[in-house]
Design an enzyme around this catalytic site. Structure first.
Site, short mmCIF file in Angstrom:
data_model
loop_
_atom_site.label_atom_id
_atom_site.label_comp_id
_atom_site.label_asym_id
_atom_site.label_seq_id
_atom_site.Cartn_x
_atom_site.Cartn_y
_atom_site.Cartn_z
N ASP A 188 -5.94 13.30 8.71
CA ASP A 188 -6.02 12.50 9.92
C ASP A 188 -4.75 11.67 10.11
O ASP A 188 -4.38 11.33 11.23
CB ASP A 188 -7.26 11.59 9.91
N CYS A 217 -7.43 3.39 1.61
CA CYS A 217 -6.10 3.03 1.13
C CYS A 217 -5.82 1.56 1.39
O CYS A 217 -6.64 0.84 1.95
CB CYS A 217 -5.04 3.88 1.83
#
Length: 634
Positions: free
Chosen positions: A101, A2
């Protein structure tokens, strides 16, 4: 994988920057083409772009807020031990709404505060806003695998994964001339500096905590190197090899978790071959990818990669490139770079990433092994300088010859002459000066002379020397080669090698995972003595010995080759108009005012002479800068 960006305002004037948050996330669309998200509350704004690696639940997107509504996170990276951490949190009563996560990180921060970073095994840039406390926590991974840039003035603070986001937020575009001077020497800019005054790289293993108008910076991790403990390591060499295999196997297995197609780069060198061998233990029919150079057989290593692929029955793909293929992507690379970066091998990494991304979303790599285990020619040179003896003294005694003979990275003979000349200089220097000399393409004097008189006045000598001292702080006259490797880990790895891979892979929305940089492997690497890593006959000794049973013997019977883009040929042909009529023309250089017209003209004269030497590397650094300048400063 990302991209993240954000604003934290200190004043009402700073709050106006929140309106640019969407533009800031749009600027890094290649880091997250699958989705985006934004969070704005009072003085804080967080932005996020997502590339889907794992199959998330509906509640797995970012920015992510905990069920109390108090904490919100944006996170760029992968945490490979998040499932174990999640199980421990569940046993303590924590509830989860996704399998990500990201949520584990958020719950760890809520439960343990800033100290939770030490538990993470992975790479990341992250930010967590606490609505009740009105604070912002920003952190970067241990090795600097993921970038994180910071800008701060009296009104606000910005952070982002790339400079593009900060430019969209409106940071002042004022050159840092000390950074420019170091760029001209190294071909990249070492942290914490960037090309812009006021914009800093958050150093690897550091975090910031911002509350009100106060910003606290702290280092939470440093490589645990203790020369006394390392020298007294109780493991035998055989036991060290066994431990390395175990640690690296575990690290590789962790990095194979993904719900998307996954593969590995396979160059034909030892490091990537080791990773492929280990990955093949844990997954069947691994996808592997190599680049071949049809026009540059000196650098083509695909036959060695093929041997490894055949041994482990991987789904192997070779991208066989011509110089024209490389040339066709020059401006793709130049257009993506948002800070001058002149490691020309970025071009090959860009094409490898682009072609690999057509088949997989995640790729393992062998990055980091050379820096930790003494894999570069300069490490052998350092070893020989410290050993001394007749051969070393003989090379130094032929100084005049090395000065006269032609030098070039593009041929075996020319490259050897270049290496002998640099070695000879190093013999006459102390460890700090020798390291800097061998790390740079251009010495400080020549770099300064390339600048105009006005630019030279803007290069603060004290600040330049301080930054240089910071880079070299781990080197001592009575130290050993591990100090050189530690310096590589703090300079070359994060600001050249990892920056190159991150930039070029993210330009193509590909995530790259290097198992050698697992913290357990890194910590182990700096717990073993120099003699386990290098001797008079072998670089990267423990890696080669530990994995010899797993690899084809042919890999051990050849010299290590890097890769050199054929810049000299292009500069004398296809790119000549760009040099003479555009970016390095007398008119443009004079009007720009940054460089000395006569000095640039002298480089061009040398470039087109019969003995260009390595001037093409300096010309490339100028072209990269000039192209960047036109895109971002005009």
């Amino acid at each position: 994988m990302c991209g993240i960006t954000g604003v934290f305002a200190f004043t009402d004037a700073g709050r106006r920057s929140l309106s640019a948050l969407h533009a800031s996330t749009d600027a890094i669309v290649s880091r997250g083409p699958d989705s985006q998200g934004h969070f704005v509350y009072d003085r804080c704004g967080l932005g996020f772009r997502r590339l889907a690696i794992l199959d998330l639940t509906a509640d797995g997107n970012q920015p992510m807020t905990d069920e109390s509504g108090r904490y919100t996170i944006v996170f760029n990276g992968e945490i490979f031990n998040f499932k174990e951490l999640r199980q421990k949190l569940v046993k303590k009563g924590h509830r989860f709404h996704s399998q990500t996560d990201t949520e584990v990180i958020l719950q760890l921060y809520i439960a343990e505060g800033r100290g939770f970073l030490k538990k993470l095994n992975g790479f990341f840039g992250l930010a967590i806003y606490d609505k009740e406390e009105d604070s912002l926590f920003i952190a970067r991974d241990r090795m600097g695998e993921k970038p994180l840039l910071i800008y701060r003035d009296e009104d606000k603070m910005f952070f982002a994964s790339e400079m593009k986001s900060l430019l969209a937020l409106g940071v002042p575009r004022k050159l840092d001339y000390v950074a420019l001077s170091h760029y001209l020497q190294l071909n990249y800019i070492p942290g914490p500096a960037t090309i812009f005054k006021g914009v800093k790289k958050l150093l690897p293993g550091h975090y910031l905590f911002i509350k009100g108008g106060k910003v606290v910076k702290k280092r939470y991790y440093k490589i645990p190197y203790d020369p006394k403990k390392t020298a007294k390591n109780k493991l035998t060499y055989e036991q060290q090899q066994q431990k390395l295999v175990t640690l690296l196997d575990d690290a590789t297995a962790r990095r194979l978790v993904a719900d998307v197609p996954l593969g590995a780069f396979l160059s034909g060198g030892i490091d990537s071959s080791v990773i492929v061998a280990l990955a093949s233990r844990h997954t069947q029919h691994l996808n592997t990818f190599s680049i071949g150079y049809r026009d540059e057989p000196f650098f083509d290593e695909t036959k060695y990669a093929k041997l490894v692929a055949e041994r482990y029955k991987t789904n192997h793909t070779v991208f066989s490139l011509t110089n024209q293929d490389l040339y066709d992507h020059i401006f793709d690379v130049l257009d993506y770079i948002d800070e001058p970066f002149a490691d020309s091998s970025a071009l090959a990494v860009y094409i490898l990433s682009k072609r690999t991304r057509e088949k997989v979303t995640v790729a393992l790599s062998g990055d980091g092994a050379d820096e930790m285990f003494a894999g570069y020619n300069k490490h052998m040179g350092e070893f020989q300088v410290r050993q001394g003896g007749f051969k070393a003294e003989a090379v130094t005694g032929l100084n005049l010859l090395w000065d006269i003979l032609p030098k070039s990275r593009n041929s075996f003979f020319g490259n050897r002459v270049r290496q002998f000349q640099r070695f000879s200089r190093g013999m006459l220097s102390g460890p700090k000066d020798r390291y800097w000399d061998w790390a740079t393409f251009v010495n400080e004097k020549d770099a300064r002379n390339l600048l105009s008189a006005d630019s030279r006045r803007k290069v603060g000598k004290k600040l330049a020397e301080k930054r240089r001292k910071d880079v070299l702080q781990n080197l001592h006259a009575d130290g050993d080669l591990n100090e050189v490797l530690l310096t590589d880990m703090n300079l070359v790895l994060p600001y050249d090698m990892l920056a190159k891979v991150d930039l070029m892979s993210m330009a193509n929305s590909l995530e790259v995972r290097p198992p050698f940089l697992d913290p357990n492997v890194v910590n182990f690497a700096f717990s073993i003595p120099v003699e386990s890593k290098i001797d008079a006959k072998m670089k990267k000794k423990i890696v080669q010995d530990a994995f010899r049973p797993m690899l084809p013997e042919e890999l051990y019977k050849r010299p290590k080759h890097g890769f050199e883009v054929p810049l000299l040929k292009w500069f004398r042909n296809e790119l000549r108009p760009l040099i003479e009529d555009d970016l390095l023309s007398d008119g443009f250089v004079e009007a720009q005012g940054i460089f000395d017209v006569d000095a640039v003209r002298a480089l061009k004269t040398q470039l087109f002479s019969r003995n260009p030497g390595d001037v093409h590397a300096r010309i490339w650094a100028l072209i990269v800068f000039q192209h960047w300048w036109k895109r971002h400063m005009m």
